[in-house]
Design a protein around this motif. Sequence first.
Motif, PDB file in Angstrom:
ATOM      1  N   THR A  23       0.825  -1.203   0.000  1.00  0.00           N
ATOM      2  CA  THR A  23       0.000   0.000   0.000  1.00  0.00           C
ATOM      3  C   THR A  23       0.862   1.257   0.000  1.00  0.00           C
ATOM      4  OG1 THR A  23      -1.794   1.192   1.102  1.00  0.00           O
ATOM      5  CG2 THR A  23      -0.400  -0.154   2.533  1.00  0.00           C
ATOM      6  N   GLY A  24       0.658   2.061  -0.991  1.00  0.00           N
ATOM      7  CA  GLY A  24       1.415   3.311  -1.107  1.00  0.00           C
ATOM      8  C   GLY A  24       2.662   3.119  -1.950  1.00  0.00           C
ATOM      9  N   PRO A  25       2.942   4.087  -2.838  1.00  0.00           N
ATOM     10  CA  PRO A  25       4.138   3.977  -3.671  1.00  0.00           C
ATOM     11  C   PRO A  25       5.404   4.176  -2.833  1.00  0.00           C
ATOM     12  CG  PRO A  25       2.733   5.835  -4.352  1.00  0.00           C
ATOM     13  CD  PRO A  25       2.161   5.299  -3.101  1.00  0.00           C
ATOM     14  N   PRO A  26       6.487   3.461  -3.170  1.00  0.00           N
ATOM     15  CA  PRO A  26       7.741   3.623  -2.411  1.00  0.00           C
ATOM     16  C   PRO A  26       8.234   5.069  -2.446  1.00  0.00           C
ATOM     17  CG  PRO A  26       7.861   1.712  -3.856  1.00  0.00           C
ATOM     18  CD  PRO A  26       6.612   2.437  -4.214  1.00  0.00           C
ATOM     19  N   TYR A  27       8.905   5.464  -1.387  1.00  0.00           N
ATOM     20  CA  TYR A  27       9.402   6.833  -1.249  1.00  0.00           C
ATOM     21  C   TYR A  27      10.341   7.183  -2.402  1.00  0.00           C
ATOM     22  CZ  TYR A  27      11.479  10.968   0.829  1.00  0.00           C
ATOM     23  OH  TYR A  27      11.901  12.241   1.047  1.00  0.00           O
ATOM     24  N   ASP A  28      11.242   6.258  -2.711  1.00  0.00           N
ATOM     25  CA  ASP A  28      12.201   6.485  -3.781  1.00  0.00           C
ATOM     26  C   ASP A  28      11.717   5.742  -5.023  1.00  0.00           C
ATOM     27  OD1 ASP A  28      14.315   6.704  -5.461  1.00  0.00           O
ATOM     28  OD2 ASP A  28      15.783   5.712  -4.161  1.00  0.00           O
ATOM     29  N   SER A  29      11.208   6.493  -5.990  1.00  0.00           N
ATOM     30  CA  SER A  29      10.613   5.821  -7.155  1.00  0.00           C
ATOM     31  C   SER A  29      11.651   5.055  -7.977  1.00  0.00           C
ATOM     32  CB  SER A  29       9.846   6.820  -8.018  1.00  0.00           C
ATOM     33  OG  SER A  29      10.683   7.899  -8.322  1.00  0.00           O
ATOM     34  N   ASN A  30      12.952   5.371  -7.774  1.00  0.00           N
ATOM     35  CA  ASN A  30      13.988   4.602  -8.479  1.00  0.00           C
ATOM     36  C   ASN A  30      14.017   3.153  -8.014  1.00  0.00           C
ATOM     37  OD1 ASN A  30      14.962   6.799  -9.985  1.00  0.00           O
ATOM     38  ND2 ASN A  30      16.078   7.526  -8.158  1.00  0.00           N
ATOM     39  N   ARG A  31      13.421   2.906  -6.842  1.00  0.00           N
ATOM     40  CA  ARG A  31      13.461   1.546  -6.307  1.00  0.00           C
ATOM     41  C   ARG A  31      12.139   0.810  -6.503  1.00  0.00           C
ATOM     42  NH1 ARG A  31      16.222   1.604  -0.511  1.00  0.00           N
ATOM     43  NH2 ARG A  31      16.217  -0.626  -0.900  1.00  0.00           N
ATOM     44  N   ASP A  32      11.246   1.381  -7.306  1.00  0.00           N
ATOM     45  CA  ASP A  32       9.941   0.748  -7.558  1.00  0.00           C
ATOM     46  C   ASP A  32      10.098  -0.711  -8.001  1.00  0.00           C
ATOM     47  OD1 ASP A  32       8.629   3.015  -6.880  1.00  0.00           O
ATOM     48  OD2 ASP A  32       7.935   3.531  -8.907  1.00  0.00           O
ATOM     49  N   ALA A  33      10.985  -0.921  -8.975  1.00  0.00           N
ATOM     50  CA  ALA A  33      11.135  -2.261  -9.560  1.00  0.00           C
ATOM     51  C   ALA A  33      11.560  -3.260  -8.499  1.00  0.00           C
ATOM     52  CB  ALA A  33      12.159  -2.221 -10.687  1.00  0.00           C
ATOM     53  N   GLU A  34      12.476  -2.812  -7.654  1.00  0.00           N
ATOM     54  CA  GLU A  34      12.995  -3.669  -6.594  1.00  0.00           C
ATOM     55  C   GLU A  34      11.866  -4.110  -5.646  1.00  0.00           C
ATOM     56  OE1 GLU A  34      16.051  -1.569  -4.507  1.00  0.00           O
ATOM     57  OE2 GLU A  34      15.748  -2.809  -2.711  1.00  0.00           O
ATOM     58  N   TYR A  35      11.043  -3.140  -5.255  1.00  0.00           N
ATOM     59  CA  TYR A  35       9.955  -3.454  -4.303  1.00  0.00           C
ATOM     60  C   TYR A  35       8.845  -4.281  -4.955  1.00  0.00           C
ATOM     61  CZ  TYR A  35      12.157  -0.430  -0.892  1.00  0.00           C
ATOM     62  OH  TYR A  35      13.037   0.117  -0.005  1.00  0.00           O
ATOM     63  N   VAL A  36       8.583  -3.998  -6.222  1.00  0.00           N
ATOM     64  CA  VAL A  36       7.559  -4.800  -6.912  1.00  0.00           C
ATOM     65  C   VAL A  36       8.043  -6.245  -7.010  1.00  0.00           C
ATOM     66  CG1 VAL A  36       6.360  -5.170  -9.104  1.00  0.00           C
ATOM     67  CG2 VAL A  36       6.531  -2.861  -8.152  1.00  0.00           C
ATOM     68  N   GLY A  37       9.336  -6.413  -7.290  1.00  0.00           N
ATOM     69  CA  GLY A  37       9.924  -7.759  -7.352  1.00  0.00           C
ATOM     70  C   GLY A  37       9.768  -8.473  -6.014  1.00  0.00           C
ATOM     71  N   LEU A  38      10.052  -7.731  -4.961  1.00  0.00           N
ATOM     72  CA  LEU A  38       9.961  -8.278  -3.607  1.00  0.00           C
ATOM     73  C   LEU A  38       8.515  -8.709  -3.306  1.00  0.00           C
ATOM     74  CD1 LEU A  38      11.941  -8.402  -1.131  1.00  0.00           C
ATOM     75  CD2 LEU A  38      10.777  -6.355  -0.301  1.00  0.00           C
ATOM     76  N   PHE A  39       7.597  -7.847  -3.701  1.00  0.00           N
ATOM     77  CA  PHE A  39       6.170  -8.111  -3.485  1.00  0.00           C
ATOM     78  C   PHE A  39       5.746  -9.384  -4.225  1.00  0.00           C
ATOM     79  CE2 PHE A  39       1.811  -7.210  -5.245  1.00  0.00           C
ATOM     80  CZ  PHE A  39       1.104  -7.334  -4.066  1.00  0.00           C
ATOM     81  N   MET A  40       6.142  -9.502  -5.487  1.00  0.00           N
ATOM     82  CA  MET A  40       5.702 -10.641  -6.280  1.00  0.00           C
ATOM     83  C   MET A  40       6.359 -11.951  -5.829  1.00  0.00           C
ATOM     84  SD  MET A  40       3.369  -9.381  -8.058  1.00  0.00           S
ATOM     85  CE  MET A  40       2.890 -10.824  -8.990  1.00  0.00           C
ATOM     86  N   ARG A  41       7.557 -11.851  -5.279  1.00  0.00           N
ATOM     87  CA  ARG A  41       8.251 -13.078  -4.826  1.00  0.00           C
ATOM     88  C   ARG A  41       7.730 -13.546  -3.466  1.00  0.00           C
ATOM     89  NH1 ARG A  41      12.692 -10.435  -6.800  1.00  0.00           N
ATOM     90  NH2 ARG A  41      13.359  -9.794  -4.714  1.00  0.00           N
ATOM     91  N   TYR A  42       6.984 -12.707  -2.806  1.00  0.00           N
ATOM     92  CA  TYR A  42       6.505 -13.040  -1.470  1.00  0.00           C
ATOM     93  C   TYR A  42       5.567 -14.249  -1.540  1.00  0.00           C
ATOM     94  CZ  TYR A  42       5.081 -12.117   3.299  1.00  0.00           C
ATOM     95  OH  TYR A  42       4.860 -12.232   4.647  1.00  0.00           O
ATOM     96  N   PRO A  43       5.786 -15.247  -0.665  1.00  0.00           N
ATOM     97  CA  PRO A  43       4.894 -16.404  -0.737  1.00  0.00           C
ATOM     98  C   PRO A  43       3.517 -16.064  -0.164  1.00  0.00           C
ATOM     99  CG  PRO A  43       6.416 -16.650   1.096  1.00  0.00           C
ATOM    100  CD  PRO A  43       6.774 -15.362   0.424  1.00  0.00           C
ATOM    101  N   GLY A  44       2.496 -16.673  -0.673  1.00  0.00           N
ATOM    102  CA  GLY A  44       1.157 -16.430  -0.130  1.00  0.00           C
ATOM    103  C   GLY A  44       0.350 -15.467  -0.981  1.00  0.00           C
ATOM    104  N   LYS A  45      -0.747 -15.001  -0.402  1.00  0.00           N
ATOM    105  CA  LYS A  45      -1.664 -14.150  -1.159  1.00  0.00           C
ATOM    106  C   LYS A  45      -1.164 -12.719  -1.227  1.00  0.00           C
ATOM    107  CE  LYS A  45      -5.609 -16.858  -1.190  1.00  0.00           C
ATOM    108  NZ  LYS A  45      -6.832 -17.335  -0.632  1.00  0.00           N
ATOM    109  N   LYS A  46      -1.593 -12.022  -2.280  1.00  0.00           N
ATOM    110  CA  LYS A  46      -1.109 -10.652  -2.510  1.00  0.00           C
ATOM    111  C   LYS A  46      -2.258  -9.684  -2.706  1.00  0.00           C
ATOM    112  CE  LYS A  46       3.011 -12.461  -4.674  1.00  0.00           C
ATOM    113  NZ  LYS A  46       2.602 -13.851  -4.457  1.00  0.00           N
ATOM    114  N   VAL A  47      -2.119  -8.556  -2.015  1.00  0.00           N
ATOM    115  CA  VAL A  47      -3.147  -7.524  -2.114  1.00  0.00           C
ATOM    116  C   VAL A  47      -2.462  -6.181  -2.373  1.00  0.00           C
ATOM    117  CG1 VAL A  47      -4.952  -6.286  -0.846  1.00  0.00           C
ATOM    118  CG2 VAL A  47      -4.690  -8.730  -0.494  1.00  0.00           C
ATOM    119  N   ILE A  48      -3.081  -5.358  -3.210  1.00  0.00           N
ATOM    120  CA  ILE A  48      -2.590  -3.994  -3.403  1.00  0.00           C
ATOM    121  C   ILE A  48      -3.706  -3.057  -2.951  1.00  0.00           C
ATOM    122  CG2 ILE A  48      -1.812  -2.265  -5.072  1.00  0.00           C
ATOM    123  CD1 ILE A  48      -0.922  -4.618  -6.889  1.00  0.00           C
TER     124      ILE A  48
END
Lengths: 86, 392
Positions: free
Chosen positions: B241-266
Amino acid sequence: MESQEKIKIRVCQGTTCFVMGASRLEGLETQIPPQWRQKVEISAQPCLGMCQKAGFMKAPFVRIGDEIIGSATVDSVLEKLSGIFK
Amino acid sequence: MIEDEAVFIDIGTAQQKKNGQNAYGDFIASKRYPEECRLIAVLSDGLGSGIKANILANMTATMLLKFAAAERNLIRAAETVMNALPVCQVRKISYSTFSVADCFEDGTVRIVEEGNPEFLHLHNGKVVAHECERIASQKFPERSMRTYVLHLEKDDRLLFCSDGVTQSGLGGSLYKLGWRREGLIDFVESRLASDPVLSCRRLAQEVVGEALTKEPDRLAKDDISCMVLHLREPRSLVVFTGPPYDSNRDAEYVGLFMRYPGKKVICGGTTANVVARELNREITTERFVKGSLPAGSRMDGVDLITEGVLTLSKAVEYLEDDPAVLPDDAAGRLVGLFLDSDEITFMVGAKVNQAHFDPDLPLELELRKNIVRRMERLLTQKYVKQVLLRFI
């Protein structure tokens, strides 16, 4: 002139737009004159991201084709469409 | 011993009052210590039945829970309680009996029992026997505790019960000596053979139900209680929830989110757009409004997409009110996912949307960070979930 491609109407459902009245645009689908219904495609969009860069324009935002309209209401959207379809 | 594997200690309980009584004479209490990966559970059986037994059992269980948590040494804590419990002046027997389990997610479990029937350890659906160490009370010669140290494996279960279960049917024509431990073992093993993923709650309910059927006319002659613990795969959920503070790291956090095991909510339109952009996936939204909130959207690989702060605030409301039936809106669906999960991680983007503070807004929008913190408190304290907040 009649275009083959449907005009995409995207209503922002972001927080700011929602509280500023985007929810009232739900009636758009039923209020569009029958002769235009086949020519447009209406859907909601999680966020158009306009509130952070729209300058003097205000939420709620609707994108009609490539054009953004601010302070959108059913009437202002229909007015815009009448300009396009005239 | 369980190593390098995520484990959740599930607990399920069921109780039946003695026929004619208006209070439970047994008491079950448990507390989770997420930072220690630990759960302490106590089942206590108070002398007699009704209110008196309830008070005795409640007092014993509460004391044990507190002592066990404060004292790393469970045996010492239990010994203190065993020596402290008074003797009934009329019947000259102990006020209450107890079973306490101090469980860690690595599979280590310390168990102390005094007076209650011996627990069952179920491994692959079969009961495993354990040797106990007996510790006699220095103060009361008739009291002694059985202590165990177990190393459980994933999917192992522990079943505790009051003597109302093993002695159910006692004296009747069919079960002269009661259902007994053997009868209980047969029942539990056959239930787990037919349903290996049986939940703790269901198993406890079925044991209590079965014990009741053993009683003549289904009238409980004693309080019947059952508590089941299960070391199982945790059900995880991640909420971005909420865009990362540093938009240069968006890809990194999205990757982290998608690799997370279990269900995903945005939760958040901008956040959904960030994820869609990074993954090059399309978001589809059909309806505009559902209930009083913007309707949810869909994207491949994500279980739910909702609007941000309004939906989160509404979800906090639902968590506070705890309605019997969750409303069919985006917040109701989000709360449903919370309730079905054991571990919930929030990835909270720190970027603030200035438009949310426009004085023209007809209502005051709360800071996302504050809503999530309130949510965390509710989920951990009221719903005993493990919650992790990551501000990004």
